[in-house]
Structures are given as structure tokens and as C-alpha cells.
Design a protein around this motif. Structure first.
Motif, PDB file in Angstrom:
ATOM      1  N   LEU A   1       0.824  -1.202   0.000  1.00  0.00           N
ATOM      2  CA  LEU A   1       0.000   0.000   0.000  1.00  0.00           C
ATOM      3  C   LEU A   1       0.865   1.262   0.000  1.00  0.00           C
ATOM      4  O   LEU A   1       0.501   2.281  -0.606  1.00  0.00           O
ATOM      5  CB  LEU A   1      -0.930  -0.004   1.208  1.00  0.00           C
ATOM      6  CG  LEU A   1      -2.043  -1.055   1.180  1.00  0.00           C
ATOM      7  CD1 LEU A   1      -2.764  -1.102   2.522  1.00  0.00           C
ATOM      8  CD2 LEU A   1      -3.031  -0.780   0.051  1.00  0.00           C
ATOM      9  N   SER A   2       2.009   1.198   0.661  1.00  0.00           N
ATOM     10  CA  SER A   2       2.919   2.357   0.691  1.00  0.00           C
ATOM     11  C   SER A   2       3.420   2.692  -0.709  1.00  0.00           C
ATOM     12  O   SER A   2       3.677   3.864  -1.020  1.00  0.00           O
ATOM     13  CB  SER A   2       4.102   2.074   1.618  1.00  0.00           C
ATOM     14  OG  SER A   2       3.672   1.937   2.959  1.00  0.00           O
ATOM     15  N   TYR A   3       3.558   1.670  -1.544  1.00  0.00           N
ATOM     16  CA  TYR A   3       3.935   1.930  -2.943  1.00  0.00           C
ATOM     17  C   TYR A   3       2.891   2.818  -3.603  1.00  0.00           C
ATOM     18  O   TYR A   3       3.231   3.763  -4.331  1.00  0.00           O
ATOM     19  CB  TYR A   3       4.085   0.616  -3.712  1.00  0.00           C
ATOM     20  CG  TYR A   3       4.019   0.812  -5.207  1.00  0.00           C
ATOM     21  CD1 TYR A   3       5.131   1.274  -5.911  1.00  0.00           C
ATOM     22  CD2 TYR A   3       2.833   0.585  -5.910  1.00  0.00           C
ATOM     23  CE1 TYR A   3       5.058   1.490  -7.278  1.00  0.00           C
ATOM     24  CE2 TYR A   3       2.762   0.794  -7.278  1.00  0.00           C
ATOM     25  CZ  TYR A   3       3.869   1.248  -7.963  1.00  0.00           C
ATOM     26  OH  TYR A   3       3.797   1.475  -9.311  1.00  0.00           O
ATOM     27  N   ARG A   4       1.616   2.537  -3.381  1.00  0.00           N
ATOM     28  CA  ARG A   4       0.567   3.359  -3.981  1.00  0.00           C
ATOM     29  C   ARG A   4       0.655   4.805  -3.480  1.00  0.00           C
ATOM     30  O   ARG A   4       0.430   5.753  -4.243  1.00  0.00           O
ATOM     31  CB  ARG A   4      -0.813   2.772  -3.664  1.00  0.00           C
ATOM     32  CG  ARG A   4      -1.090   1.434  -4.321  1.00  0.00           C
ATOM     33  CD  ARG A   4      -1.059   1.491  -5.843  1.00  0.00           C
ATOM     34  NE  ARG A   4      -1.547   0.247  -6.431  1.00  0.00           N
ATOM     35  CZ  ARG A   4      -1.533  -0.016  -7.736  1.00  0.00           C
ATOM     36  NH1 ARG A   4      -1.070   0.878  -8.593  1.00  0.00           N
ATOM     37  NH2 ARG A   4      -1.990  -1.170  -8.188  1.00  0.00           N
ATOM     38  N   VAL A   5       0.984   4.962  -2.216  1.00  0.00           N
ATOM     39  CA  VAL A   5       1.174   6.314  -1.680  1.00  0.00           C
ATOM     40  C   VAL A   5       2.328   7.012  -2.402  1.00  0.00           C
ATOM     41  O   VAL A   5       2.244   8.195  -2.749  1.00  0.00           O
ATOM     42  CB  VAL A   5       1.448   6.268  -0.164  1.00  0.00           C
ATOM     43  CG1 VAL A   5       1.769   7.663   0.366  1.00  0.00           C
ATOM     44  CG2 VAL A   5       0.246   5.681   0.582  1.00  0.00           C
ATOM     45  N   SER A   6       3.391   6.252  -2.667  1.00  0.00           N
ATOM     46  CA  SER A   6       4.578   6.850  -3.297  1.00  0.00           C
ATOM     47  C   SER A   6       4.301   7.350  -4.704  1.00  0.00           C
ATOM     48  O   SER A   6       4.964   8.275  -5.175  1.00  0.00           O
ATOM     49  CB  SER A   6       5.730   5.836  -3.313  1.00  0.00           C
ATOM     50  OG  SER A   6       5.549   4.850  -4.318  1.00  0.00           O
ATOM     51  N   ILE A   7       3.337   6.731  -5.399  1.00  0.00           N
ATOM     52  CA  ILE A   7       3.059   7.157  -6.777  1.00  0.00           C
ATOM     53  C   ILE A   7       1.826   8.055  -6.863  1.00  0.00           C
ATOM     54  O   ILE A   7       1.367   8.385  -7.965  1.00  0.00           O
ATOM     55  CB  ILE A   7       2.894   5.954  -7.726  1.00  0.00           C
ATOM     56  CG1 ILE A   7       1.686   5.098  -7.344  1.00  0.00           C
ATOM     57  CG2 ILE A   7       4.166   5.124  -7.766  1.00  0.00           C
ATOM     58  CD1 ILE A   7       1.326   4.043  -8.386  1.00  0.00           C
TER      59      ILE A   7
END
Length: 656
Positions: free
Chosen positions: A325-331
Motif C-alpha cells: 500500500l505504501s507503494y501506492r502512496v509513493s506514486i
């Protein structure tokens, strides 16, 4: 524990490339295909680094505003497994025997090969290997070469070398050549266009030794591939010990024991093994459609993560779920830029991507699948509900709010309610339609969640009223004559596909028919309305009618399809059908039933097979702090034991 051991006898298609995929080793950062140590023309060695890609301009014959601009392709980096050998000056060998044993319980791969020279000299090549889960930049090998029936001079060179991949001739839009020329400066390698860099440190070996009959030469090798120019100092044995410990803990949290079918028991463990291996852990990478086992779909991330993979991690490995989920935040900034580019407020996440930018050149089956916004929001909501980690959600509430802003702008009010037009739902054989039921249902959930979160945080409360109102007035089509939910406004007006006169060799349809031919018919690639029924409560009578109508129209050309129909079949009490769908999903790659396991694992299907057991057979739900199960076990499975983690506590559940 034989059900943790996978051998060549367990797989249906024993082609070289299938073996390379199924026995591939990965750790979420690094993935290495199990290619032959002495290469043949069929061999496709591969080493992949999650989120390490090359980019190229997309060339359109007819371009238009807002089209995706660049391909992103995960780079096939090195061949870390092949060896150059000479036995008394001979370098051509015949493979006379092969054994491949994957110990899934410990995360170790054991291989044995018997090679023979033209003049009858035989030697054994033993290989133990793993992608380290304690030091994720490391791929480790332990090798032994033994002279079986001769005494002579053995000369060998063992090192990592860049891969040069030949593009396959067969037409298949799901695969693309991933070889590229890297710029090397010392131990630093940089892509030419995306300008991404890695650092490598390889243990290389060049040796010439005389072996007497029965003697052997042994050595270990550590290959380091990292985005940072510093490397682990741990030895092979230290890394191996940590590997065994990590996998022991993984199975304590994630294992599912089923009694009644040893084939399916091994299949579900094989699926969970690969899920654990290919999930990104750093918050900057995600889960490719083929994991880190092959080049299919260019290493791209899709909605697969949130809808098919994330539940497994949320319920068994919540820290990995948080990283995904943190990946989605990063993009999110890329998603905000994409929405602005297309003229909408909020954020629109890319349908297929690595770095967050849209790479799908065919927008009707790409960008138009705007349901990905709601899929991602659903993943955040499920994570919060199951883990209780409200801090993470509140810290990243902007993502939920921005997806809600998109829906409010993309949809509109009519006399019928809040409508969402020109979208493509999960069924990619039906494109650019109005009021796709799944999309509207997911958007409604997204809007409700954003409104609740805003009110809880006492921020954006004025907007929250609009979000709530749009959700309350969401339009859903219903056919009074058939008494079924409409997949979209136009689906029921179309001519049914002629299944009777479509030969089996014409499937999947996408490889044999133009989209215009497919789109004008009633035919589904995969679960659409039925996927919404898997996620949200609807009356059993309604789901029964919808299931009876849509399932016969579904080709299951997508590997994402069977598991969903299986879960819903379980809930409907159709245990025989549910078991058939689950069985097909559990051993899909072991049997190569889709015919393309050589391109990489079907990760979403693997996550779906977990859903089939837990959401389907066990009927698990978690609402308002209460765990509920419903015994939907088919007669073929006598009992099931599994562990889930709720609010930080492990719960052990037995269904008999």
C-alpha cells in the motif's frame, strides 16, 4: 513434510521454460529463473530486480491527446546460473538425468544433473540455491561437480553475465522482449533511458583441476545486486540459516492445511510460496503480474495487487501488505498528474505501470479501467479494518480523498441518479460502457469510505457531504424482465457470442479476434458483476440469478476469473462447481492449464486460490470486530486448518 516438497513429477508441462518459472527463486527484491546450468537453445535465463526498468517511447501510427507516452519494461539483467565447462577439452554435453527439488518449507532449491561427453565421460552437477530473504540483494549458490566414471582435467568458469534475450516469434500481446543494453562503469550498471542504476558484486570462479574418478570440486557463490553500493558480508551458511528461520516463521503465520487431496495441498502451498517470494517490501515497489519469475506483462503492476493478492497479505503478513500500500502512496503524485492531464480533479492511478505513469497504449482496456482507483481505496479500507492500523490510514488519507474527488468529477447526476460513463470494468471483452455495475459499486464504496474518514478526521467535511450524496445516489442498472443486475447499460442489448461454433483452439479470444468483433457480443473474459457480489452483500436470490446468467457467458480467458466464480459458488452452496473452480485455480501453474506459465507465474490466480479457501470454503468475514466463518467445505475436502492475524493477534481456525 512431503507436501512442502515440489519435484518435476509434480508439474504437468516439463518444458525447460516452464521449469525455469515454477522453480524460480525470489525475495521481493530479486528474482532468478531456474535456468539450466549448461544452457540450451530453449533456455531463457533471467534475473530481475523489482521496479528496475527501462523505458522507450510508444510509437503510435495515430496519436491523440493524453495517450500513454512510454513503455516501461522490467529489465532481464544477468544469467547467474550457467557455467562454462570443459572435460578433457570437451565442452559439449548431453543431459542424461535431471532432478529438481524445491523445499518450500525452507526456501531452498536443490538440483542434480548428470551430463555425459561424446566419449562417455559422466559427471554430476549438484546445485543448492536460494534468493536470500534476510539480505534481499543476494542470490546464493552452492555447487559441486563430481567425476563419476573417469579421471581427467576439469576446467570451469562460473560468473554472472548480462542476458541477451531473443524475442519470441509467436504473437502474444502479453509478453515483450525485456533485454536492453546497460551502461557499465565499474560495478555500476545504468539503463540508457530511464537512468536507473544498480551496483553488482559477483563471486566469480575460474579454475582448472584434475579430478580422479569419484572426486569432486565444491564452491559457493554469492551474487549481490543492489541499488546501493554496499553489500552484505554474511557467508553462505549464515544466509542459509537465516533463510530457513524466515520461512519457518512465514509458514507459522500463513500455512493452510487441507485434508482430502494431497495434490491440492501441495498446490496451495506452492501458490503461497510464490506470493511470499515476489511481493515488494520497500514501499517503492509492488507485485508484478508475473512476480519476479518471468517477463510476462513487462513486470507491470495492475489492480491484481489490491483485489487478488492483498487480502492474503493483510490477513497473514500485514507488514508486507503495508509495504504494498505504501507503494501506492509513493506514486500518488503521478496519479494526481494523470487526472489533471485528462482534465479531471483528484487522482487517477495508472492501469499498468512500474513508476506510476500510465504505460498502457490501448486505452479502452487500459486507462478506461478507472475502477483501479476504487480497488486501491478498497485495499486501504480492508487493511484498516483487519489490522486496526488507523495511524497508517490517517497519515495517508490524502490518497482516499483524491480518489473520491476523481469520482465526483468523472461521474454526473442524471434523472436516474449518479452515473459513471465511458469506463471499462473488469471484463476486458466489454469496453467503454456506461454504468458498469462493478465500477459503480466500487466507486460508491470509495466515496462512502472517504466521507467516513473525513468526518472522523474532522477535515474536508464539506466535501464529504458531496461524496456521501454521490454514493447514496449511485445508479445501478436492473433488468426487470430477467430480474438480473445489468453488467452495464448496453450489455443485455448485444448479441450473445456463438460459443457452440467457437473451437477450443480459438481461446483465448483476444489472440484470435479483433476487439470490435468481441466488444459487440455478450461475452465475458472474466468475472465482473460476480466479482462485485464476492465483495459486497446482495441477496442470495439475486446472486443466484446473476450467477446463472453471467457464468455461461464467461470464457475464463483471464486467470483472474475462476477463483471469483468459485468463491461465489461456495457462498451459493454450489459446492461441486466451487470445488472444480478452486481445483483449477490451485494447480493452474503446476498443470500449465493457461498454456503460458513459461512467461511467469499467474500471481493473481495464486492469491485467488487463497480467497477460494478462506472466503469461499471457510466463508470467512470480519465485520464490526467479529470473525465469522461459514462451513462451505466440499465433500472432497474433509477439514481445513489455517491461521490469520486480526488486530495483531494470530487466530487459529479449523473447519471440518
Amino acid at each position: 513434510m512431503k507436501d512442502f516438497i515440489l519435484t518435476l513429477d509434480d508439474i504437468g508441462n516439463k518444458s525447460v521454460q516452464n521449469i525455469e518459472t515454477l522453480f524460480a527463486q525470489a525475495n521481493g527484491t530479486l528474482g532468478v529463473r531456474a535456468s539450466l546450468p549448461i544452457r540450451t537453445g530453449e533456455s531463457t535465463p533471467g534475473t530481475f530486480l523489482n521496479a528496475f526498468y527501462e523505458s522507450h517511447d510508444i510509437v503510435y501510427g495515430e496519436n491523440a491527446y493524453g495517450y500513454a507516452k512510454q513503455h516501461q519494461t522490467m529489465v532481464n539483467l544477468f544469467d547467474l546460473r550457467s557455467i562454462e565447462l570443459m572435460i578433457d577439452g570437451k565442452s559439449e554435453f548431453l543431459l542424461s538425468d535431471q532432478s529438481v527439488v524445491l523445499d518450500m518449507e525452507k526456501g531452498l532449491l536443490f538440483e542434480s544433473y548428470i551430463y555425459e561427453t561424446g566419449d562417455g565421460k559422466k559427471f554430476e552437477y549438484l546445485l543448492e540455491s536460494f534468493a536470500s530473504h534476510s539480505e534481499r540483494s543476494v542470490y546464493a549458490q552452492k555447487i559441486q561437480i563430481k567425476a563419476l566414471n573417469f579421471s581427467g582435467v576439469v576446467k570451469l568458469v562460473k560468473k554472472g553475465r548480462p542476458v541477451s534475450v531473443k524475442k519470441g516469434e509467436a504473437f502474444d500481446p502479453r509478453i515483450k522482449n525485456s533485454s536492453t543494453e546497460l551502461i557499465q562503469e565499474g560495478n555500476k550498471y545504468t539503463t540508457q533511458n530511464s537512468r536507473l542504476s544498480i551496483y553488482v558484486k559477483f563471486d566469480s570462479l575460474s579454475e582448472e583441476r584434475r579430478l580422479n574418478e569419484g572426486e569432486s570440486i565444491s564452491f559457493t557463490q554469492l551474487y549481490h545486486i543492489s541499488r546501493e553500493n554496499h553489500f552484505s558480508s554474511l557467508s553462505y551458511d549464515e544466509l542459509k540459516n537465516k533463510q530457513v528461520e524466515i520461512f519457518a516463521n512465514f509458514w507459522k503465520s500463513s500455512d493452510i492445511e487441507i485434508e482430502g487431496n494431497t495434490r491440492l495441498q501441495k498446490g496451495i502451498r506452492f501458490n503461497m510460496y510464490h506470493l511470499f517470494n515476489s511481493a515488494g517490501r520497500d514501499g517503492a515497489s509492488n507485485f508484478s503480474a508475473k512476480g519476479l519469475t518471468g517477463e510476462g506483462y513487462e513486470g507491470h503492476y495492475f489492480w491484481d495487487t489490491e483485489m487478488y493478492l492483498l487480502p492474503f497479505f493483510i490477513y497473514t503478513q500485514p507488514e508486507i501488505a503495508k509495504s504494498l500500500l505504501s507503494y501506492r502512496v509513493s506514486i500518488l503524485p503521478k496519479a494526481q498528474a494523470r487526472a489533471k492531464e485528462l482534465g479531471f480533479q483528484g487522482a487517477l492511478f495508472a492501469w499498468r505501470t512500474i513508476n506510476g505513469e500510465e504505460t498502457s497504449a490501448y486505452y479502452p482496456a487500459g486507462t478506461a479501467q478507472v475502477h483501479i482507483n476504487a480497488d486501491i481505496a478498497y485495499g486501504f479500507e480492508l487493511f484498516e479494518k483487519v489490522t486496526g492500523d488507523t495511524d497508517f490510514i490517517e497519515e495517508n488519507s490524502t490518497l482516499i480523498f483524491e480518489t473520491a474527488r476523481f469520482w465526483l468529477d468523472y461521474g454526473f447526476y442524471s434523472k436516474r441518479g449518479f452515473e459513471i460513463h465511458e469506463v471499462t470494468g473488469p471484463d476486458e471483452y466489454t469496453a467503454l460502457v456506461n454504468n458498469n455495475y462493478y465500477t459503480n459499486k466500487m466507486a460508491q464504496n470509495n466515496l462512502f469510505y472517504a466521507a467516513r474518514l473525513a468526518n472522523r478526521l474532522k477535515s474536508n467535511e464539506d466535501e464529504a457531504k458531496y461524496w456521501f450524496n454521490a454514493a447514496e445516489n449511485m445508479y445501478f442498472g436492473f433488468d426487470q424482465e430477467l430480474q438480473i443486475i445489468q453488467q452495464d447499460d448496453s450489455f443485455l442489448t448485444k448479441e450473445p457470442w456463438d460459443f457452440v461454433n467457437t473451437p477450443k483452439e480459438k481461446y483465448p479470444l483476444l489472440l484470435h479476434y479483433h476487439p470490435m468483433k468481441i466488444y459487440k457480443h455478450q461475452v465475458l473474459k472474466q468475472a465482473d458483476t460476480i466479482l462485485a457480489h464476492m465483495l459486497f452483500d446482495e441477496s442470495q436470490e439475486q446472486v443466484n440469478r446473476d450467477f446463472a446468467f453471467y457464468e455461461p457467458l464467461t470464457t475464463h480467458d483471464s486467470s483472474l476469473s475462476r477463483t471469483v466464480y468459485g468463491v461465489v459458488a461456495s457462498k451459493l452452496g454450489r459446492s461441486e462447481l466451487a470445488y472444480r473452480f478452486f481445483k483449477e485455480a490451485a494447480i493452474m501453474d503446476l498443470e500449465d492449464s493457461q498454456g503460458n506459465a513459461s512467461h511467469g507465474i499467474h500471481a493473481a490466480n495464486m492469491g485467488g486460490s487463497w480467497l477460494g479457501l478462506i472466503y469461499g470454503f471457510a466463508g470467512l468475514s470480519y465485520e464490526n470486530g467479529e470473525i465469522k466463518t461459514n462451513n462451505n467445505l466440499p465433500k472432497e475436502i474433509k477439514s481445513m486448518k489455517f491461521t490469520i492475524t486480526i488486530q495483531g493477534e494470530k487466530k487459529h481456525i479449523i473447519i471440518e
